[in-house]
Structures are given as C-alpha cells and as structure tokens.
Design a protein around this motif. Structure first.
Motif, PDB file in Angstrom:
ATOM      1  N   TRP A   1       0.814  -1.214   0.000  1.00 23.99           N
ATOM      2  CA  TRP A   1       0.000   0.000   0.000  1.00 23.99           C
ATOM      3  C   TRP A   1       0.851   1.269   0.000  1.00 23.99           C
ATOM      4  CZ3 TRP A   1       0.188  -3.038   4.541  1.00 23.99           C
ATOM      5  CH2 TRP A   1       0.661  -2.414   5.677  1.00 23.99           C
ATOM      6  N   HIS A   2       2.149   1.125   0.012  1.00 21.58           N
ATOM      7  CA  HIS A   2       3.043   2.287  -0.076  1.00 21.58           C
ATOM      8  C   HIS A   2       3.483   2.479  -1.519  1.00 21.58           C
ATOM      9  CE1 HIS A   2       4.031   3.786   4.016  1.00 21.58           C
ATOM     10  NE2 HIS A   2       3.440   2.660   4.343  1.00 21.58           N
ATOM     11  N   THR A   3       3.075   3.580  -2.106  1.00 18.93           N
ATOM     12  CA  THR A   3       3.438   3.922  -3.485  1.00 18.93           C
ATOM     13  C   THR A   3       3.994   5.333  -3.596  1.00 18.93           C
ATOM     14  OG1 THR A   3       1.181   4.694  -3.934  1.00 18.93           O
ATOM     15  CG2 THR A   3       1.672   2.381  -4.433  1.00 18.93           C
TER      16      THR A   3
ATOM     17  N   SER B   1     -10.277   5.930 -15.398  1.00 20.26           N
ATOM     18  CA  SER B   1      -9.095   6.319 -16.174  1.00 20.26           C
ATOM     19  C   SER B   1      -7.819   6.223 -15.339  1.00 20.26           C
ATOM     20  CB  SER B   1      -9.257   7.733 -16.723  1.00 20.26           C
ATOM     21  OG  SER B   1      -9.294   8.682 -15.660  1.00 20.26           O
ATOM     22  N   GLN B   2      -7.961   6.179 -13.998  1.00 24.39           N
ATOM     23  CA  GLN B   2      -6.799   6.063 -13.118  1.00 24.39           C
ATOM     24  C   GLN B   2      -6.287   4.627 -13.037  1.00 24.39           C
ATOM     25  OE1 GLN B   2      -5.187   8.550 -11.429  1.00 24.39           O
ATOM     26  NE2 GLN B   2      -6.516  10.065 -12.397  1.00 24.39           N
TER      27      GLN B   2
ATOM     28  N   SER C   1      -5.241  10.365  -3.761  1.00 23.54           N
ATOM     29  CA  SER C   1      -6.088   9.385  -3.084  1.00 23.54           C
ATOM     30  C   SER C   1      -5.278   8.162  -2.649  1.00 23.54           C
ATOM     31  CB  SER C   1      -7.247   8.972  -3.990  1.00 23.54           C
ATOM     32  OG  SER C   1      -6.770   8.573  -5.270  1.00 23.54           O
ATOM     33  N   ALA C   2      -4.242   7.819  -3.405  1.00 23.30           N
ATOM     34  CA  ALA C   2      -3.366   6.716  -3.002  1.00 23.30           C
ATOM     35  C   ALA C   2      -2.582   7.096  -1.756  1.00 23.30           C
ATOM     36  CB  ALA C   2      -2.421   6.348  -4.139  1.00 23.30           C
TER      37      ALA C   2
ATOM     38  N   LEU D   1      -5.125   1.673  -5.659  1.00 23.65           N
ATOM     39  CA  LEU D   1      -5.332   2.059  -4.255  1.00 23.65           C
ATOM     40  C   LEU D   1      -6.148   3.347  -4.152  1.00 23.65           C
ATOM     41  CD1 LEU D   1      -1.774   1.288  -2.850  1.00 23.65           C
ATOM     42  CD2 LEU D   1      -3.874   0.038  -2.345  1.00 23.65           C
ATOM     43  N   GLY D   2      -5.919   4.270  -5.080  1.00 26.38           N
ATOM     44  CA  GLY D   2      -6.675   5.512  -5.051  1.00 26.38           C
ATOM     45  C   GLY D   2      -8.163   5.280  -5.214  1.00 26.38           C
TER      46      GLY D   2
END
Length: 373
Positions: A149-151, A265-266, A203-204, A288-289
């Motif tokens: 979950w870390h980006t 689109s994300q 959002s991520a 994730l977002g």
C-alpha cells in the motif's frame, strides 16, 4: 513533537565487536542496514552473513522475512544492536499484524507484502525507494516500502521507484560493491536520485496514510470498528474487484463504478497479468486511489449500489472473503448466475492479443531474472 518514525525508532550500537557498525536509522529496512554494515567493514553482504550464519545462503531468500537459521542473538553479539531492535526492522511484526495466523517459517507470498521473486542471488522484483530520499547524506531503504500500500513518498510527494530508469534492473542493493553507496544501481552504476519524479496520486497517499495509522490501532469502515487485519482484508478484496473491472469491463460494473464516483481512467491494466503485489508503483497507486473511494463510502453504500445495478457475483473475488461477516453480507446482495454447461466440448480458440502480450512479458521477466539475454 511528532515522532520521526512509524515502524521502529532505529537503534544504536552498544559495545559492538565490529567497531565500524553503523547505527540503524529510524524505519530502516533490516537488509538495508545489513548491506551498510558490510560496506562499512569493506566486504560484500554475503561475506558478512556467512560469518554470522555459517552455511546459510542468506541472500538467496527474502532476508527481511523471518527464518529459523537467522539467529538475531548471534548478529546482536557482533554488531551491538539488540535482537528486539533487529527483529523490529524486519517484516515479521507487520506480517503478524496483517496475518495473525501466519507462522514464522511461511515463505509463501502474502497479501500486502511485496515479493522479491528470489532466484539464487537475483531478484525479479526490486526494493522500492524515493529518488529524492536517495540524495540524502546516508542513502538507505525503508521498511514501509516493502508494503504494497506504499506507493508515494510522503516527504517529497512523488511516486516510488523499484527499477533503475536507465537499465530497468530491479533495485538490489545487496549486489553493490563495498565502494558504492546504496543510491546507485548495482547493474549500471546510475544514480537513482537522477530520476524525473512522477506526479503523486493524492487518493493513493490518503489510503497509505490511513493504513499506516490503522496499523497502530483500529480502523473504521462505515459505522463499524474493525481490526487492522480485517480492514486490510476488505481493502484487498476491493483492489481485486477493481482489477477484474479493468480486465473484463461490463455494463453493470461500469454503472456501479460511475455511481460510486470512481475514475476508471486512473486504473492501469498490468501487461503481465500478475497479482497486485507484483504490479508497478504507478499501477498500484491507481488501484489504491480508487479502492480508497470505495472504502470511504462504507459497506452501506456498496450494498445499496450493488443491489441497484444488479452487480454479478462473478466480478467479485469471492475467494478473498475468508471469515469476514461484512464481506459475506456484501456478497449476499450480488446476483448469482447459473453456470452455462456446453452441450459438447468446444475446440480451443485462438488466444486474444492481450493474453499473448502477457505471456510474452512473463517470458521476458523469467529470462531477465535468470540472466538469459
């Protein structure tokens, strides 16, 4: 005053037998500190570990996971860093929090833990880092960047990288020579700090910050208070649901996403078709977002919209439900379809172009990992 760490506070060396042992920095990854310790004494990391753990092929496995032969007391006696501090820098405390029933010797892939894809001393997957952080006086790798979950680097607000921008090699600091800092690519020597940063997915970053906070206490989903493990289990199912929508979009799934306020689109479809934990930071950030939007809406909104559009159960990853009563309730409102049984066996059809592309990328991944050119 805010703490300068999230996962562990680092550690100083107390009367080390190896006098040049560097202190462990806050949130530093265990293997990163081992590499710096070896380089400080002018030797390769595998030379250092063969002295502490004779006979163990330490760098042929994921050294940041717990292994029966990795005696932390033996390492503590030579480096002066206490065994509990060494263990805190590994993935084991986080794995226990995410997967309470996981045993120490379990080496199978786990959800939310980024795999290295070890094959001998070569890795198909690389460690993640922030390019700007690699320009610091003491470049090192962080524990949290082994978590799927870390980006995003919250300090510099840019996407993380896991490969060299010049040669595309997976980042493996354990293969660097002692005279080279951890800020360089082991394969071509390119500085990782020279990468042009990609824009952050806000959002991520919100998902990342919430999950980090929830790992220290409990999480709220809708009106319900959940354990960290259960909240992450639900979030992982939502990520799989979004991947299914990306791969096989249907009218009903698109109606559901539109009503939920998702931005499709994300979402970036992986060319390899591998599990979420194998995806690139950019691909994971997009997923994730949008998963964050679903989690913020709560189970009540999911139940309402799924019933309205008659979302089919086939697009929902039922296998990931486990024993979660909330997920079981969410699945109960999905439409069940009778499986079609063909009257006679059908001949094998020509593969779709996307399937052929994924097979080709998997082959390239294997040959690159095995050193075949």
């Amino acid at each position: 005053m805010e703490a300068t760490y999230t996962w562990h506070q680092g550690a100083r060396c107390l009367n080390p037998r190896w006098p040049l042992t560097p202190e462990m920095l806050p949130d530093e990854l265990f293997s990163s500190w081992l590499v710096r310790t070896a380089h400080a004494h002018g030797c390769l990391p595998r030379t250092l570990t063969s002295i502490v753990w004779p006979g163990a092929q330490a760098w042929r496995v994921d050294l940041d996971r717990k292994h029966h032969w990795a005696n932390m007391e033996a390492l503590a006696s030579t480096t002066g860093v206490q065994a509990p501090s060494l263990l805190a820098a590994t993935l084991w405390p986080i794995i226990q929090n995410l997967h309470p029933n996981c045993v120490a010797e379990n080496t199978t892939p786990l959800s939310w833990i980024l795999p290295l894809g070890c094959r001998n001393r070569s890795h198909a997957g690389g460690l993640l880092c922030c390019p700007h952080c690699m320009a610091d006086p003491v470049p090192h790798y962080l524990l949290q960047y082994r978590l799927a979950w870390h980006t995003v680097c919250p300090r510099h607000r840019i996407l993380l990288i896991d490969r060299c921008w010049r040669c595309s090699s997976a980042l493996q600091p354990n293969r660097l020579r002692p005279d080279r800092p951890l800020s360089l690519c082991h394969h071509c020597g390119q500085s990782l700090a020279d990468v042009s940063p990609e824009p952050v997915v806000n959002s991520a970053l919100a998902f990342q910050s919430f999950a980090d906070s929830a790992s220290q206490s409990t999480a709220i989903y809708g009106l319900t208070s959940l354990s960290f493990a259960e909240w992450m289990c639900i979030a992982r199912v939502m990520v799989s649901f979004l991947r299914n929508v990306t791969r096989n979009p249907t009218t009903k799934s698109q109606l559901f996403c539109q009503a939920m306020g998702l931005d499709l689109s994300q979402l970036k479809s992986s060319s390899l078709g591998l599990p979420f934990e194998y995806a690139t930071p950019a691909e994971r950030a997009g997923l994730l977002g949008q998963a964050w939007v679903i989690m913020q809406a709560g189970p009540e909104r999911f139940l309402e919209l799924a019933g309205e559009v008659e979302l089919p159960v086939t697009i929902f990853p039922v296998r990931g439900i486990g024993g979660s009563p909330i997920l079981a309730q969410m699945v109960s409102v999905l439409v069940q379809h009778t499986r079609h049984q063909p009257s006679q066996p059908s001949r094998r059809q020509t593969r779709e172009p996307l399937e052929v592309w994924r097979m080709w990328n998997r082959l390239q991944r294997r040959t690159h990992r095995n050193g075949i050119s």
